[in-house]
Design an enzyme around this catalytic site. Structure first.
Site, mmCIF file in Angstrom:
data_model
loop_
_atom_site.group_PDB
_atom_site.id
_atom_site.type_symbol
_atom_site.label_atom_id
_atom_site.label_comp_id
_atom_site.label_asym_id
_atom_site.label_seq_id
_atom_site.Cartn_x
_atom_site.Cartn_y
_atom_site.Cartn_z
ATOM 1 N N ARG A 182 3.803 8.667 9.222
ATOM 2 C CA ARG A 182 4.152 7.340 9.801
ATOM 3 C C ARG A 182 5.080 6.762 9.220
ATOM 4 O O ARG A 182 5.757 6.221 9.793
ATOM 5 C CB ARG A 182 2.757 6.416 9.228
ATOM 6 C CG ARG A 182 1.491 6.651 9.800
ATOM 7 C CD ARG A 182 0.473 5.523 9.378
ATOM 8 N NE ARG A 182 0.720 4.217 9.916
ATOM 9 C CZ ARG A 182 0.150 3.308 9.292
ATOM 10 N NH1 ARG A 182 -0.936 3.470 8.372
ATOM 11 N NH2 ARG A 182 0.310 2.066 9.624
ATOM 12 N N CYS A 241 3.038 -0.622 1.775
ATOM 13 C CA CYS A 241 2.081 0.338 2.748
ATOM 14 C C CYS A 241 2.040 -0.374 4.136
ATOM 15 O O CYS A 241 3.073 -0.843 4.625
ATOM 16 C CB CYS A 241 0.950 0.689 1.964
ATOM 17 S SG CYS A 241 -0.118 -1.087 1.888
#
Length: 284
Positions: A182, A241
């Site tokens: 990611r 995050c």
């Protein structure tokens, strides 16, 4: 002095025998369609209270502020009070994902100066020690709510997107806690764009855990200290995050290792990537 941000099952068992004000909180939540409260009803640690990520630990999602912005202090206080968690309680929180979700509750309490910690190994460690048959099931909300003061979120513990950009421009360390694929922008199953904040480095939070996320234990303090120290992480670092939840795991691990408490970018990638004028980087 506050308790360590990560505690063992043995520590929890001893404290629960000696003190009446130790409260265990189940903070399970999922992205795959499962419901955390359903998992709690099916089986939880004896005496545990369920704390919902989306209604107690976060405000509604919105562009710019991300998928899990901070709730108001009033919402947080009322939510914990409703579960019988007063100001004097020592909270030990767990999930089944290495502290990925439960870390948000622990971080929120610790920035307010309250004793709170992650249960090392989560519910998996408890089952390993006691057996799944010893879990409790069903609701566990107390009949009477606890008194809990409304405390304003302190300054200096969280930042916004402009702070992140300025910190990177000044040569500061910004850490992305998501999985490497990611971070590199190869996949993005949730947020508007793939990639990462330009100038950020990648320290996926699962690397804090030795073994599977459900039952594995955190690395020793020395190993955690080496991991973060090699990346230049200090209390001045900023950690993010996807939505400001799993980043708390990295923050708590750094604090546990003796490196201070880094700052949280609450909006995280879900906030950054929702603003069309923000630059996006891909690759390692």
């Amino acid at each position: 002095m506050m308790i360590d941000p990560i505690v063992s099952l043995e520590w929890l068992d001893e404290q629960r025998l000696r003190h009446d004000d130790v409260v265990v909180c189940d903070v399970r939540s999922y992205l795959d369609g499962r419901v955390g409260h359903d998992a709690f009803l099916a089986g939880h640690l004896p005496g545990a209270r369920f704390i919902d990520l989306d209604t107690v630990l976060a405000a509604p999602a919105a562009p710019g502020v991300g998928r899990h912005p901070m709730p108001t202090p009033e919402v947080f206080a009322v939510g914990l009070g409703a579960e019988g968690i007063g100001d004097g309680a020592t909270v030990v929180a767990y999930d089944d994902a290495g502290g990925m979700i439960a870390g948000r509750l622990v971080w929120m309490l610790r920035i307010l100066g309250r004793d709170a910690a992650l249960l090392d190994g989560g519910i998996g460690a408890w089952i390993e020690a006691n057996g799944e048959a010893q879990l409790e099931s069903g609701e566990a909300t107390p009949a009477v709510a606890a008194e809990r003061a409304v405390t304003t979120w302190p300054d200096g513990v969280m930042v916004d997107a402009d702070d992140v950009a300025a910190h990177i421009a000044d040569g500061g360390v910004v850490v992305d806690s998501r999985a490497a694929e990611r971070f590199r922008g190869e996949v993005e199953p949730i947020d508007p764009q793939a990639g990462h904040v330009p100038g950020a480095i990648n320290l996926p939070f699962p690397s804090n855990i030795d073994g599977p996320l459900n039952g594995g234990r955190f690395l020793a303090k020395a190993a955690l200290a080496k991991r973060f120290d090699q990346a230049g992480v200090t209390s001045e670092a900023i950690i993010y995050c996807g939505s400001g939840v799993s980043a708390c795991n990295n923050i708590l691990a750094a604090e546990h290792a003796g490196l201070g408490r880094p700052k949280l970018y609450v909006g995280s990638w879900s906030g950054w990537s929702s603003e069309p004028d923000r630059e996006v980087a891909t690759g390692p």
